[in-house]
Structures are given as C-alpha cells and as structure tokens.
Design an enzyme around this catalytic site. Structure first.
Site, PDB file in Angstrom:
ATOM      1  N   ASP A  51       0.686  -1.502  -0.048  1.00  0.00           N
ATOM      2  CA  ASP A  51      -0.133   0.240   0.015  1.00  0.00           C
ATOM      3  C   ASP A  51       0.967   1.322   0.056  1.00  0.00           C
ATOM      4  O   ASP A  51       0.211   1.913  -0.618  1.00  0.00           O
ATOM      5  CB  ASP A  51      -0.876   0.132   1.244  1.00  0.00           C
ATOM      6  N   GLU A 164      -9.261  -2.933   3.436  1.00  0.00           N
ATOM      7  CA  GLU A 164      -9.034  -3.149   5.194  1.00  0.00           C
ATOM      8  C   GLU A 164      -9.763  -1.876   5.297  1.00  0.00           C
ATOM      9  O   GLU A 164      -9.930  -2.612   7.152  1.00  0.00           O
ATOM     10  CB  GLU A 164      -7.649  -1.753   4.382  1.00  0.00           C
TER      11      GLU A 164
HETATM   12  N1  LIG Z   1     -18.029   0.688  19.705  1.00  0.00           N
HETATM   13  C1  LIG Z   1     -17.352   1.612  19.609  1.00  0.00           C
HETATM   14  N2  LIG Z   1     -18.082   3.630  19.630  1.00  0.00           N
HETATM   15  C2  LIG Z   1     -16.263   4.295  19.289  1.00  0.00           C
HETATM   16  N3  LIG Z   1     -15.302   3.889  19.445  1.00  0.00           N
HETATM   17  C3  LIG Z   1     -15.190   2.148  19.945  1.00  0.00           C
HETATM   18  C4  LIG Z   1     -15.620   1.285  20.353  1.00  0.00           C
HETATM   19  N4  LIG Z   1     -15.452   0.123  19.793  1.00  0.00           N
HETATM   20  C5  LIG Z   1     -14.041   0.790  20.585  1.00  0.00           C
HETATM   21  N5  LIG Z   1     -13.942   1.693  20.240  1.00  0.00           N
HETATM   22  C6  LIG Z   1     -12.566   2.570  20.757  1.00  0.00           C
HETATM   23  O1  LIG Z   1     -11.412   1.670  19.829  1.00  0.00           O
HETATM   24  C7  LIG Z   1     -10.846   1.442  20.053  1.00  0.00           C
HETATM   25  C8  LIG Z   1      -9.641   0.205  19.704  1.00  0.00           C
HETATM   26  O2  LIG Z   1      -9.557   0.613  18.398  1.00  0.00           O
HETATM   27  P1  LIG Z   1      -7.962   0.864  17.772  1.00  0.00           P
HETATM   28  O3  LIG Z   1      -7.355   1.330  18.557  1.00  0.00           O
HETATM   29  O4  LIG Z   1      -7.870   0.597  16.444  1.00  0.00           O
HETATM   30  O5  LIG Z   1      -7.232  -0.622  17.849  1.00  0.00           O
HETATM   31  P2  LIG Z   1      -8.589  -2.312  17.602  1.00  0.00           P
HETATM   32  O6  LIG Z   1      -8.915  -2.421  16.882  1.00  0.00           O
HETATM   33  O7  LIG Z   1      -8.532  -3.019  18.318  1.00  0.00           O
HETATM   34  O8  LIG Z   1      -6.772  -2.963  17.068  1.00  0.00           O
HETATM   35  C9  LIG Z   1      -5.624  -1.976  15.609  1.00  0.00           C
HETATM   36  C10 LIG Z   1      -6.364  -3.593  14.690  1.00  0.00           C
HETATM   37  O9  LIG Z   1      -5.927  -3.307  13.114  1.00  0.00           O
HETATM   38  C11 LIG Z   1      -5.113  -3.933  12.854  1.00  0.00           C
HETATM   39  N6  LIG Z   1      -3.585  -3.129  12.488  1.00  0.00           N
HETATM   40  C12 LIG Z   1      -3.344  -1.800  12.695  1.00  0.00           C
HETATM   41  C13 LIG Z   1      -2.830  -1.059  12.479  1.00  0.00           C
HETATM   42  C14 LIG Z   1      -1.973  -1.472  10.599  1.00  0.00           C
HETATM   43  C15 LIG Z   1      -2.546  -2.869  10.762  1.00  0.00           C
HETATM   44  C16 LIG Z   1      -2.470  -2.772   9.121  1.00  0.00           C
HETATM   45  O10 LIG Z   1      -2.759  -3.820   7.888  1.00  0.00           O
HETATM   46  O11 LIG Z   1      -1.103  -2.149   8.772  1.00  0.00           O
HETATM   47  C17 LIG Z   1      -3.062  -3.307  11.351  1.00  0.00           C
HETATM   48  C18 LIG Z   1      -4.064  -4.425  14.247  1.00  0.00           C
HETATM   49  O12 LIG Z   1      -3.578  -5.363  13.960  1.00  0.00           O
HETATM   50  C19 LIG Z   1      -5.379  -4.618  14.749  1.00  0.00           C
HETATM   51  O13 LIG Z   1      -5.628  -5.986  14.952  1.00  0.00           O
HETATM   52  C20 LIG Z   1     -10.809   1.226  21.650  1.00  0.00           C
HETATM   53  O14 LIG Z   1      -9.442   1.121  23.144  1.00  0.00           O
HETATM   54  C21 LIG Z   1     -11.984   2.321  22.334  1.00  0.00           C
HETATM   55  O15 LIG Z   1     -10.685   3.529  22.283  1.00  0.00           O
HETATM   56  N1  LIG Z   2       7.481   0.294   9.174  1.00  0.00           N
HETATM   57  C1  LIG Z   2       7.230   0.991   8.550  1.00  0.00           C
HETATM   58  N2  LIG Z   2       7.766   2.440   8.653  1.00  0.00           N
HETATM   59  C2  LIG Z   2       6.965   3.748   7.905  1.00  0.00           C
HETATM   60  N3  LIG Z   2       6.018   3.415   7.604  1.00  0.00           N
HETATM   61  C3  LIG Z   2       5.015   1.948   8.618  1.00  0.00           C
HETATM   62  C4  LIG Z   2       5.234   1.162   8.562  1.00  0.00           C
HETATM   63  N4  LIG Z   2       4.777  -0.152   9.337  1.00  0.00           N
HETATM   64  C5  LIG Z   2       3.806   0.649   9.027  1.00  0.00           C
HETATM   65  N5  LIG Z   2       3.680   1.881   8.156  1.00  0.00           N
HETATM   66  C6  LIG Z   2       2.768   2.814   7.359  1.00  0.00           C
HETATM   67  O1  LIG Z   2       1.375   2.045   8.086  1.00  0.00           O
HETATM   68  C7  LIG Z   2       0.866   1.977   7.285  1.00  0.00           C
HETATM   69  C8  LIG Z   2      -0.297   0.945   7.307  1.00  0.00           C
HETATM   70  O2  LIG Z   2       0.262  -0.171   7.372  1.00  0.00           O
HETATM   71  P1  LIG Z   2      -0.596  -1.370   6.508  1.00  0.00           P
HETATM   72  O3  LIG Z   2       0.490  -2.560   6.828  1.00  0.00           O
HETATM   73  O4  LIG Z   2      -1.520  -1.141   6.312  1.00  0.00           O
HETATM   74  O5  LIG Z   2       0.345  -1.220   4.423  1.00  0.00           O
HETATM   75  P2  LIG Z   2       1.440  -1.438   4.233  1.00  0.00           P
HETATM   76  O6  LIG Z   2       3.077  -1.805   4.744  1.00  0.00           O
HETATM   77  O7  LIG Z   2       1.720  -0.407   2.868  1.00  0.00           O
HETATM   78  O8  LIG Z   2       0.833  -2.570   2.937  1.00  0.00           O
HETATM   79  P3  LIG Z   2       0.796  -4.225   3.168  1.00  0.00           P
HETATM   80  O9  LIG Z   2      -0.926  -3.679   3.539  1.00  0.00           O
HETATM   81  O10 LIG Z   2       0.713  -4.806   2.512  1.00  0.00           O
HETATM   82  O11 LIG Z   2       1.768  -4.421   4.336  1.00  0.00           O
HETATM   83  C9  LIG Z   2       1.652   1.796   5.891  1.00  0.00           C
HETATM   84  O12 LIG Z   2       1.116   2.183   4.584  1.00  0.00           O
HETATM   85  C10 LIG Z   2       2.793   3.443   5.939  1.00  0.00           C
HETATM   86  O13 LIG Z   2       2.003   4.240   5.514  1.00  0.00           O
END
Ligand SMILES: Nc1ncnc2c1ncn2[C@@H]1O[C@H](COP(=O)(O)OP(=O)(O)OC[C@H]2O[C@@H]([n+]3cccc(C(=O)O)c3)[C@H](O)[C@@H]2O)[C@@H](O)[C@H]1O
Ligand SMILES: Nc1ncnc2c1ncn2[C@@H]1O[C@H](COP(=O)(O)OP(=O)(O)OP(=O)(O)O)[C@@H](O)[C@H]1O
Ligand SMILES: [Mg+2]
Length: 273
Positions: A51, A164
């Site tokens: 991404d 996502e």
């Molecule tokens: N109903 C509701 N209304 C309003 N707010 C609500 C809520 N339920 C929870 N919340 C709030 O949201 C918070 C939870 O949300 P959040 O803190 O985001 O946390 P959460 O969704 O639990 O975790 C984030 C998820 O996204 C994944 N992630 C994060 C970053 C990058 C990537 C990637 O693909 O690169 C993936 C990560 O691995 C994890 O599985 C709670 O602590 C609470 O404050």
């Molecule tokens: N180690 C890192 N260094 C710099 N930026 C980061 C790092 N990890 C995450 N990010 C930022 O957070 C965003 C969300 O992470 P995410 O994993 O969804 O995307 P990605 O790594 O670019 O692609 P992919 O989903 O294919 O892993 C990234 O696009 C990037 O901008």
C-alpha cells in the site's frame, strides 16, 4: 439493501477498473488537492508493503508533474519508521528505490514507544499487551508523520483502501489518521494492478501484506490475523459470492468497526444505533 451491496456502495468499490485510468485520476487528485490546500507536498511512511509503495509512487509522480507544470518546489517526503531494526528492511529499501522520493528520512520509533509503554506500566502497574503496544507503534508513526507535515508544510497521506476499511484493520488515530486517502475505493488486487501498471517489480506487488506490529508475532500476515484471505475480501467487495464462513467473518468485522469509519459520535449522529 443487502449488506454486501450496501458496503460496496459505501466503500465506493468498482468491480472492474482500468488500471491506467485509475493511476492517472489518482495522481491528478493528489495534484489538485495539494494545490488547493496551499501545502508544499506530501509525507508518507514507507514500510516496504504494497500500500505505501503504491501511494508513495503516486505521490512522487504527482510532485514531479506539479513541479514541471508550476515551476514551484513541490516535494514528496518518504519516511522510514522502523521499531528498532525492521525484519524486512530489504523490502522497505526496494520500495524506496521504486518510488525514488525527493526526500528520504528515517525516524526510529523505538525510543518513543518504549518510553511511552514504560510510563504507562509505571503508572498503572499493568502490562501493556503486545497487541496494544502494536497500536502504540502505529500511533507513534502517525505522530512523526504529523511532525514532518508541520516542519515541511506538507500533508499526510493515508493508505486506507476498501479491503482494509471493510474490516477496520487499522489503528484508530494511528495509520487511520491522515489528510488524504488516494487509494480509497480500491481493493487489494486492484492496488496490485496499479503497482504493475506503474512498473513495480513482482517482489513489491506480491509481498505478503502484514501490519507487523506485535513484538511476539513479527511479520504475521494480515490474512492470518483476520482469519480470511484478501482474495475472499476482494471477491466480496466485487459483489461475488464467497463462502458463508468468510462472509460472516467479514460482515462481523465490518459491523464491529463502524466507529472507525465515522466521526466520533455526537448527540446528532445515528450511525451507531
Ligand atoms: N463502539 C465504539 N465506538 C467508539 N469507539 C470505540 C468503539 N469500540 C471501540 N472503540 C475505541 O476503539 C479502540 C480500538 O480501536 P484501535 O485502537 O484501532 O484497536 P483495535 O481495532 O482493537 O486494533 C487495531 C487492529 O488493526 C490492525 N492494524 C493496525 C494498524 C495497521 C494495520 C495494517 O494492516 O497495517 C493493522 C491491528 O493488527 C489490530 O488488529 C478502543 O480502545 C476504543 O477506544
Ligand atoms: N515500518 C514502517 N515504516 C514506515 N511506515 C510504516 C511502517 N509500518 C507501517 N507504516 C505505515 O502504516 C501504513 C499502514 O500499514 P499497512 O501494513 O496497512 O500498509 P503497507 O505496509 O504499506 O502495505 P501492506 O498492507 O501490503 O502490508 C503503511 O502504508 C505505512 O504508511
Ligand atoms: Mg504492511
């Protein structure tokens, strides 16, 4: 309306795209928006994943074209944000080579994250789980990007897209916080098509998607964490039929994460009811 159709409409997914046209229109969007805003460019964290490789490349081309067209010094700042040493640093370097950013910075987020976690533990006498520490990493990355945005007078790019957004698989106010989302409406395979169109090498567009946030599960694939594949998520977003089990998993996550795709609830909102 059936939930699948409702989601596709809300997330603006087209079942078929023309990659060339998408590249052109999204670059144009980046150019128009920065010009209108008065900012001098964009900043984006480059992880080595698909991404940020795509969004970074679009942003760099947009800045190149704007400089040509206006004679003004528009700039794209790429920032590496490792937590200490990143296991797939080689992929991040490959992404930087592909993008060829005007400015390339590295900010190690480890000292800030570790200080934050230890202050939390001292105050609460509680452990912060690996999962929650992962979210702290994502929010620290957001903070650094906004420091750069302030210092370089630029805007923060977010990499959110339909595959996502549908599962809310991002950290609220972490990687979910940004100023512009140039990949909005694309699913994962469409993003890959755009990377191919832009001449990315296979290792970039075939890289296994990972959030790579949890110390105890380095490089864990998103698909393992989600329990559903991007192929299924993409099919669902293109209006195709997927297995009942996957449909239920996707829709459950979609409904649980409504709060991440809306503004904080006020007394005037009804989306949460
Ligand atoms: N109903 C509701 N209304 C309003 N707010 C609500 C809520 N339920 C929870 N919340 C709030 O949201 C918070 C939870 O949300 P959040 O803190 O985001 O946390 P959460 O969704 O639990 O975790 C984030 C998820 O996204 C994944 N992630 C994060 C970053 C990058 C990537 C990637 O693909 O690169 C993936 C990560 O691995 C994890 O599985 C709670 O602590 C609470 O404050
Ligand atoms: N180690 C890192 N260094 C710099 N930026 C980061 C790092 N990890 C995450 N990010 C930022 O957070 C965003 C969300 O992470 P995410 O994993 O969804 O995307 P990605 O790594 O670019 O692609 P992919 O989903 O294919 O892993 C990234 O696009 C990037 O901008
Ligand atoms: Mg990633």
């Amino acid at each position: 309306m059936e939930l699948q159709k409702q989601i596709i409409t809300e997330l603006k997914v087209e079942p078929k795209i023309n990659a060339k046209e998408e590249v052109t229109s999204r670059i144009q969007f980046l150019k128009d928006y920065v010009k209108k805003s008065g900012a001098k460019g964009y900043v984006l964290g480059i992880s080595g994943g698909q991404d940020s490789s795509l969004a970074g490349k679009l942003a760099q081309i947009a800045m190149n074209e704007l400089r040509e067209e206006t004679g003004e010094k528009y700039t794209f700042v790429a920032v590496r944000l490792p937590y200490g040493v990143q296991k797939d640093e080689e992929d991040a370097q490959r992404a930087l080579t592909f993008i060829g950013p005007d400015v390339s910075l590295t900010v190690d987020i480890k000292p800030a994250v570790d200080a934050s976690v230890s202050a939390f533990m001292k105050a609460t006498e509680k452990e912060l789980s690996h999962f929650l520490k992962g979210n702290t990493k994502a929010r620290e990355r957001m903070k650094v990007q906004y420091d750069i945005a302030g210092a370089y007078q630029c805007l923060v790019i977010g990499t959110d897209h339909a595959a996502e957004a549908i599962t809310g698989f991002f950290t609220k106010h972490g990687d979910g916080a940004c100023d512009i989302v140039p990949l909005y409406g694309l699913n994962k395979r469409q993003g890959r098509e755009l990377l191919k169109e832009l001449g990315a090498e296979e290792r970039i567009y075939l890289k296994v998607p990972t959030a790579d946030l949890e110390d105890d599960k380095p490089l864990i694939p998103d698909e393992t964490a989600l329990g559903v594949t991007y192929e299924e998520i993409d099919d669902y977003l293109e209006g195709k039929e997927v297995s009942l089990e996957s449909k239920e998993k996707i829709e459950k996550r979609y409904l649980q994460t409504m709060h991440k795709r809306n503004h904080p609830a006020s007394i005037h909102d009804t989306w949460w009811k």
